[in-house]
Design a protein around this motif. Structure first.
Motif, PDB file in Angstrom:
ATOM      1  N   THR A 163       0.830  -1.198   0.000  1.00  0.00           N
ATOM      2  CA  THR A 163       0.000   0.000   0.000  1.00  0.00           C
ATOM      3  C   THR A 163       0.868   1.252   0.000  1.00  0.00           C
ATOM      4  O   THR A 163       0.603   2.217  -0.729  1.00  0.00           O
ATOM      5  CB  THR A 163      -0.935   0.000   1.226  1.00  0.00           C
ATOM      6  OG1 THR A 163      -1.709  -1.207   1.235  1.00  0.00           O
ATOM      7  CG2 THR A 163      -1.882   1.180   1.199  1.00  0.00           C
ATOM      8  N   LEU A 164       1.930   1.245   0.810  1.00  0.00           N
ATOM      9  CA  LEU A 164       2.832   2.398   0.883  1.00  0.00           C
ATOM     10  C   LEU A 164       3.577   2.610  -0.437  1.00  0.00           C
ATOM     11  O   LEU A 164       4.000   3.732  -0.741  1.00  0.00           O
ATOM     12  CB  LEU A 164       3.830   2.220   2.025  1.00  0.00           C
ATOM     13  CG  LEU A 164       3.229   2.206   3.436  1.00  0.00           C
ATOM     14  CD1 LEU A 164       4.324   1.991   4.471  1.00  0.00           C
ATOM     15  CD2 LEU A 164       2.464   3.497   3.719  1.00  0.00           C
ATOM     16  N   ALA A 165       3.719   1.540  -1.225  1.00  0.00           N
ATOM     17  CA  ALA A 165       4.356   1.670  -2.540  1.00  0.00           C
ATOM     18  C   ALA A 165       3.578   2.616  -3.447  1.00  0.00           C
ATOM     19  O   ALA A 165       4.141   3.196  -4.383  1.00  0.00           O
ATOM     20  CB  ALA A 165       4.483   0.300  -3.200  1.00  0.00           C
ATOM     21  N   MET A 166       2.298   2.785  -3.163  1.00  0.00           N
ATOM     22  CA  MET A 166       1.458   3.690  -3.956  1.00  0.00           C
ATOM     23  C   MET A 166       1.618   5.147  -3.538  1.00  0.00           C
ATOM     24  O   MET A 166       0.971   6.027  -4.097  1.00  0.00           O
ATOM     25  CB  MET A 166      -0.017   3.281  -3.806  1.00  0.00           C
ATOM     26  CG  MET A 166      -0.296   1.821  -4.121  1.00  0.00           C
ATOM     27  SD  MET A 166      -0.069   1.422  -5.846  1.00  0.00           S
ATOM     28  CE  MET A 166      -1.509   2.187  -6.557  1.00  0.00           C
ATOM     29  N   GLU A 167       2.482   5.381  -2.537  1.00  0.00           N
ATOM     30  CA  GLU A 167       2.770   6.723  -2.034  1.00  0.00           C
ATOM     31  C   GLU A 167       1.494   7.499  -1.682  1.00  0.00           C
ATOM     32  O   GLU A 167       1.250   8.608  -2.187  1.00  0.00           O
ATOM     33  CB  GLU A 167       3.620   7.507  -3.040  1.00  0.00           C
ATOM     34  CG  GLU A 167       4.970   6.859  -3.288  1.00  0.00           C
ATOM     35  CD  GLU A 167       5.863   7.667  -4.218  1.00  0.00           C
ATOM     36  OE1 GLU A 167       5.508   8.820  -4.541  1.00  0.00           O
ATOM     37  OE2 GLU A 167       6.916   7.133  -4.609  1.00  0.00           O
ATOM     38  N   PRO A 168       0.677   6.938  -0.792  1.00  0.00           N
ATOM     39  CA  PRO A 168      -0.582   7.609  -0.454  1.00  0.00           C
ATOM     40  C   PRO A 168      -0.364   8.873   0.370  1.00  0.00           C
ATOM     41  O   PRO A 168       0.531   8.946   1.208  1.00  0.00           O
ATOM     42  CB  PRO A 168      -1.313   6.550   0.384  1.00  0.00           C
ATOM     43  CG  PRO A 168      -0.218   5.736   0.995  1.00  0.00           C
ATOM     44  CD  PRO A 168       0.859   5.682  -0.053  1.00  0.00           C
ATOM     45  N   GLU A 169      -1.212   9.854   0.122  1.00  0.00           N
ATOM     46  CA  GLU A 169      -1.276  11.018   0.999  1.00  0.00           C
ATOM     47  C   GLU A 169      -2.264  10.738   2.128  1.00  0.00           C
ATOM     48  O   GLU A 169      -2.069  11.153   3.266  1.00  0.00           O
ATOM     49  CB  GLU A 169      -1.713  12.248   0.217  1.00  0.00           C
ATOM     50  CG  GLU A 169      -1.794  13.506   1.054  1.00  0.00           C
ATOM     51  CD  GLU A 169      -2.192  14.736   0.255  1.00  0.00           C
ATOM     52  OE1 GLU A 169      -2.475  15.770   0.876  1.00  0.00           O
ATOM     53  OE2 GLU A 169      -2.213  14.666  -0.989  1.00  0.00           O
ATOM     54  N   LEU A 170      -3.349  10.016   1.775  1.00  0.00           N
ATOM     55  CA  LEU A 170      -4.341   9.575   2.752  1.00  0.00           C
ATOM     56  C   LEU A 170      -4.404   8.055   2.688  1.00  0.00           C
ATOM     57  O   LEU A 170      -4.751   7.480   1.652  1.00  0.00           O
ATOM     58  CB  LEU A 170      -5.718  10.174   2.450  1.00  0.00           C
ATOM     59  CG  LEU A 170      -6.877   9.672   3.316  1.00  0.00           C
ATOM     60  CD1 LEU A 170      -6.658   9.995   4.786  1.00  0.00           C
ATOM     61  CD2 LEU A 170      -8.202  10.263   2.830  1.00  0.00           C
ATOM     62  N   LEU A 171      -4.066   7.406   3.783  1.00  0.00           N
ATOM     63  CA  LEU A 171      -4.043   5.944   3.856  1.00  0.00           C
ATOM     64  C   LEU A 171      -5.275   5.473   4.604  1.00  0.00           C
ATOM     65  O   LEU A 171      -5.504   5.863   5.754  1.00  0.00           O
ATOM     66  CB  LEU A 171      -2.765   5.498   4.574  1.00  0.00           C
ATOM     67  CG  LEU A 171      -2.563   4.000   4.821  1.00  0.00           C
ATOM     68  CD1 LEU A 171      -2.539   3.230   3.508  1.00  0.00           C
ATOM     69  CD2 LEU A 171      -1.271   3.773   5.603  1.00  0.00           C
ATOM     70  N   LEU A 172      -6.081   4.639   3.957  1.00  0.00           N
ATOM     71  CA  LEU A 172      -7.277   4.077   4.577  1.00  0.00           C
ATOM     72  C   LEU A 172      -6.989   2.639   4.995  1.00  0.00           C
ATOM     73  O   LEU A 172      -6.680   1.800   4.145  1.00  0.00           O
ATOM     74  CB  LEU A 172      -8.453   4.102   3.598  1.00  0.00           C
ATOM     75  CG  LEU A 172      -8.831   5.461   2.993  1.00  0.00           C
ATOM     76  CD1 LEU A 172     -10.035   5.319   2.074  1.00  0.00           C
ATOM     77  CD2 LEU A 172      -9.113   6.486   4.067  1.00  0.00           C
ATOM     78  N   LEU A 173      -7.066   2.373   6.283  1.00  0.00           N
ATOM     79  CA  LEU A 173      -6.779   1.037   6.816  1.00  0.00           C
ATOM     80  C   LEU A 173      -8.066   0.415   7.331  1.00  0.00           C
ATOM     81  O   LEU A 173      -8.709   0.945   8.244  1.00  0.00           O
ATOM     82  CB  LEU A 173      -5.748   1.113   7.946  1.00  0.00           C
ATOM     83  CG  LEU A 173      -4.365   1.654   7.583  1.00  0.00           C
ATOM     84  CD1 LEU A 173      -3.489   1.740   8.834  1.00  0.00           C
ATOM     85  CD2 LEU A 173      -3.708   0.785   6.519  1.00  0.00           C
ATOM     86  N   ASP A 174      -8.439  -0.730   6.762  1.00  0.00           N
ATOM     87  CA  ASP A 174      -9.675  -1.420   7.131  1.00  0.00           C
ATOM     88  C   ASP A 174      -9.335  -2.608   8.021  1.00  0.00           C
ATOM     89  O   ASP A 174      -8.858  -3.638   7.550  1.00  0.00           O
ATOM     90  CB  ASP A 174     -10.400  -1.869   5.860  1.00  0.00           C
ATOM     91  CG  ASP A 174     -11.845  -2.272   6.132  1.00  0.00           C
ATOM     92  OD1 ASP A 174     -12.259  -2.251   7.303  1.00  0.00           O
ATOM     93  OD2 ASP A 174     -12.553  -2.595   5.168  1.00  0.00           O
ATOM     94  N   GLU A 175      -9.576  -2.451   9.320  1.00  0.00           N
ATOM     95  CA  GLU A 175      -9.336  -3.506  10.315  1.00  0.00           C
ATOM     96  C   GLU A 175      -7.907  -4.047  10.239  1.00  0.00           C
ATOM     97  O   GLU A 175      -7.698  -5.252  10.013  1.00  0.00           O
ATOM     98  CB  GLU A 175     -10.333  -4.656  10.113  1.00  0.00           C
ATOM     99  CG  GLU A 175     -11.783  -4.253  10.283  1.00  0.00           C
ATOM    100  CD  GLU A 175     -12.209  -4.150  11.733  1.00  0.00           C
ATOM    101  OE1 GLU A 175     -11.344  -4.257  12.616  1.00  0.00           O
ATOM    102  OE2 GLU A 175     -13.401  -3.952  11.985  1.00  0.00           O
TER     103      GLU A 175
END
Length: 257
Positions: A163-175
């Motif tokens: 997920t971090l490889a996508m370089e998110p500005e907003l990271l949504l974590l589901d459970e």
């Protein structure tokens, strides 16, 4: 919307054939915060996530990211803007190595995923970044381990790295800690804290002990609507929150108390 908020929803509604799953949800997620979305089963938390990432279209309402209306955008376009979701169920390729999983994610982000199927040699230039990402989640020594051989907690760490490889500005974590024992939970808490450096995190999480350790602000959903919002202490002491959690698992009751 002020620059203070990276994400805002206004009057967000989702109806399914007359059933209102999300009802007039107004969220404001402050830039740089770890913000939790909590509530009992069926409260609408995952549906809100699905609306934010456009896996479901809203019936009504507006979604703003960095002040711009993204309500009409499709999932891929939202991800390119910097809103990236890590799923509730581990979403990695089981018969690839940890490094190969990261490499696929990097290729997808760079828009040249077809190269993977042509030649592994052409992708060696990505290996340095792959190793940086694996190191960031404590998986350096497992780079060449087939994912199916990794313990559950390490698979979730690998998923976070992809997920971090996508370089998110907003990271949504589901459970992120679902199904984990105590040691793995503590590891993931530290990983999320590290992943949050320099970005904003919105997470759905049942384990309120995790929420109390990580989150700057908490929004409580009940029956699809916002029940209350605030810091952990005020939310956990709210009698309405205790009421909606009555009858839930003992671990959840204890965490609220």
């Amino acid at each position: 919307m002020s620059d203070q908020f990276v994400l805002e929803t206004r009057g967000l509604v989702k109806e399914f054939k007359g059933f209102v799953a999300v009802d007039d949800v107004n969220l404001k997620v402050q830039r740089g915060h770890i913000h939790a979305l909590i509530g009992p089963n069926g409260a609408g938390k995952t549906t809100v996530f699905n609306l934010l990432t456009k896996f479901l279209p809203p019936t009504r309402g507006t979604i703003l990211f960095n002040g711009k209306d993204i309500t009409s955008l499709k999932s891929a376009a939202i991800a390119r803007r910097g809103v990236v979701r890590s799923f509730q169920i581990s979403a990695v390729f089981p018969h690839m190595t940890a490094l190969e999983n990261i490499r696929v994610a990097l290729q997808s982000f760079e828009g040249n995923s077809f190269q993977f199927w042509k030649s592994g040699h052409s992708l060696n230039k990505l290996n340095e970044r792959c190793m940086e990402l694996l190191d960031s989640v404590g998986l350096t020594e497992f780079a060449n381990t087939t994912t199916v051989e990794l313990a559950y907690g390490r698979k979730r760490a690998l998923e976070l790295a992809t997920t971090l490889a996508m370089e998110p500005e907003l990271l949504l974590l589901d459970e992120p800690t679902q199904g984990m024992g105590g040691e793995d939970v503590e590891r993931v808490v530290e990983l999320v804290r590290k992943a949050a450096e320099g970005r904003t995190v919105l997470m759905v999480e049942h384990n309120l002990g995790v929420v109390s350790k990580l989150c700057d602000r908490i929004t409580v959903l009940a029956q699809g609507s916002v029940l209350t919002e605030g810091e952990y202490k005020e939310v956990s002491e709210d009698p309405r929150v205790r009421e909606v959690y009555m009858g839930s698992a003992n671990t959840t009751q204890e965490a609220v108390e």
